[in-house]
Motif scaffolding. Sequence first.
Motif, PDB file in Angstrom:
ATOM      1  N   GLU A  70       0.824  -1.205   0.000  1.00 28.09           N
ATOM      2  CA  GLU A  70       0.000   0.000   0.000  1.00 28.09           C
ATOM      3  C   GLU A  70       0.860   1.257   0.000  1.00 28.09           C
ATOM      4  O   GLU A  70       0.542   2.246  -0.675  1.00 28.09           O
ATOM      5  N   ASP A  72       3.825   1.477  -1.293  1.00 29.85           N
ATOM      6  CA  ASP A  72       4.399   1.576  -2.635  1.00 29.85           C
ATOM      7  C   ASP A  72       3.401   2.180  -3.614  1.00 29.85           C
ATOM      8  O   ASP A  72       3.756   3.020  -4.451  1.00 29.85           O
ATOM      9  N   ILE A  73       2.131   1.765  -3.513  1.00 29.15           N
ATOM     10  CA  ILE A  73       1.082   2.339  -4.368  1.00 29.15           C
ATOM     11  C   ILE A  73       0.933   3.836  -4.093  1.00 29.15           C
ATOM     12  O   ILE A  73       0.844   4.651  -5.019  1.00 29.15           O
ATOM     13  N   MET A  74       0.933   4.203  -2.812  1.00 29.50           N
ATOM     14  CA  MET A  74       0.823   5.614  -2.452  1.00 29.50           C
ATOM     15  C   MET A  74       1.997   6.415  -2.993  1.00 29.50           C
ATOM     16  O   MET A  74       1.824   7.539  -3.492  1.00 29.50           O
ATOM     17  N   ASN A  75       3.185   5.831  -2.937  1.00 26.93           N
ATOM     18  CA  ASN A  75       4.383   6.520  -3.437  1.00 26.93           C
ATOM     19  C   ASN A  75       4.283   6.774  -4.930  1.00 26.93           C
ATOM     20  O   ASN A  75       4.587   7.870  -5.419  1.00 26.93           O
ATOM     21  N   ARG A  76       3.817   5.769  -5.694  1.00 29.92           N
ATOM     22  CA  ARG A  76       3.683   5.931  -7.136  1.00 29.92           C
ATOM     23  C   ARG A  76       2.595   6.951  -7.487  1.00 29.92           C
ATOM     24  O   ARG A  76       2.743   7.733  -8.437  1.00 29.92           O
ATOM     25  N   ARG A  77       1.505   6.968  -6.740  1.00 26.70           N
ATOM     26  CA  ARG A  77       0.448   7.946  -6.996  1.00 26.70           C
ATOM     27  C   ARG A  77       0.917   9.362  -6.662  1.00 26.70           C
ATOM     28  O   ARG A  77       0.583  10.324  -7.367  1.00 26.70           O
ATOM     29  N   LEU A  78       1.703   9.480  -5.612  1.00 26.19           N
ATOM     30  CA  LEU A  78       2.254  10.797  -5.276  1.00 26.19           C
ATOM     31  C   LEU A  78       3.207  11.279  -6.360  1.00 26.19           C
ATOM     32  O   LEU A  78       3.193  12.458  -6.732  1.00 26.19           O
ATOM     33  N   ASN A  79       4.041  10.376  -6.865  1.00 30.55           N
ATOM     34  CA  ASN A  79       4.962  10.751  -7.946  1.00 30.55           C
ATOM     35  C   ASN A  79       4.191  11.247  -9.170  1.00 30.55           C
ATOM     36  O   ASN A  79       4.580  12.235  -9.804  1.00 30.55           O
ATOM     37  N   ALA A  80       3.095  10.544  -9.505  1.00 27.29           N
ATOM     38  CA  ALA A  80       2.288  10.950 -10.663  1.00 27.29           C
ATOM     39  C   ALA A  80       1.635  12.308 -10.415  1.00 27.29           C
ATOM     40  O   ALA A  80       1.594  13.162 -11.312  1.00 27.29           O
ATOM     41  N   SER A  81       1.142  12.538  -9.196  1.00 29.63           N
ATOM     42  CA  SER A  81       0.504  13.816  -8.875  1.00 29.63           C
ATOM     43  C   SER A  81       1.505  14.963  -8.922  1.00 29.63           C
ATOM     44  O   SER A  81       1.202  16.050  -9.427  1.00 29.63           O
ATOM     45  N   LYS A 138       7.026  14.120   0.252  1.00 31.66           N
ATOM     46  CA  LYS A 138       6.324  14.321  -1.014  1.00 31.66           C
ATOM     47  C   LYS A 138       4.940  14.935  -0.805  1.00 31.66           C
ATOM     48  O   LYS A 138       4.494  15.764  -1.599  1.00 31.66           O
TER      49      LYS A 138
END
Length: 323
Positions: A70, A72-81, A138
């Motif tokens: 979870e 890791d998913i949050m980290n990738r979504r933050l990077n995209a945002s 982030k």
Amino acid sequence: MSKKVFYRYNPANDEYERVFPTKRERLHGIIRNLLFWTVICGAIIGVVYLFVGTPREKMLKHENEQLRAELDIMNRRLNASIEVMNDITSRDDNFYRVIMGAQRVSTAKRYAGLDNENRYNYLNSLPDAEIIKNLTRKLDILDRQLYTQIKSFDELQHLARNNRERIKHIPAIQPISSENMKQMASGYGYRRDPIYGTSRFHEGLDFAADRGTPVYATADGKVIHAGWQGGYGNLIEVSHGYGYVTRYAHLSKIDVVEGQAVKRGDKIAEVGNTGKSTGSHLHYEVRLNDTPQNPINYYFMDLTPDEYNEMIRLAENAGHVMD
């Protein structure tokens, strides 16, 4: 299980006599056996814990794996945002604020207060502290970017209300409609010259379209040139005031005259293949204070976000000029 029986040889009578252990020896034997089996049981239990684990340990391990997934998913979504916000920031600095004549928002202002790493020290005692600190950092960056961008848009909205007349004179639409455009023939920047084969700076955009396709004024202004001009062929030049000038080249037909006032969206010409041209197309330029600008930044009124992104993609992938 039968007990072991021990015998000892007696040379006096040449016989083996049974030996009975003393109480102390029996006690030592019992203690020795207890210690032996205790070590064996402990080793077995240790192996079970090490390689098998208890049900509770299995549950905790599964929860930890799920939590990391979870995170890791949050980290990738933050990077995209953050990537989306960086794109908005770039447009704000290099496009919206340029159009409104406003100064760029400084980097120091956009990221004020984020250079103090000590603010995250309170997280050091947590499990996976580095992961949590990275995510928190982030989130702070995104939060600060959003706050600064909202303030910037508020300022731009105020400027737009006070500069409605100025906005009418800023190029803001495509010079030919999307349904009439065959393809984006060439983008802005260095491209290969189709005649000489050398690399040169292309100061506008080339829109491939059929001969006779309508060409529209992209902002209110006054025609300052309408006629033949060297490699441009039939050329219309419109002065919009506020330092802006647009050029429409290689035309087959000119529908305006010098000195004529035009409004955004007025038909002023038709696409052709005149001058230094290798096919029917429109060469379009936007100039600010006689400096060429990338026209891709001046379509903010008639394109949806998806159409605008597609236009950028086409402009970047168009590698050859037609003039």
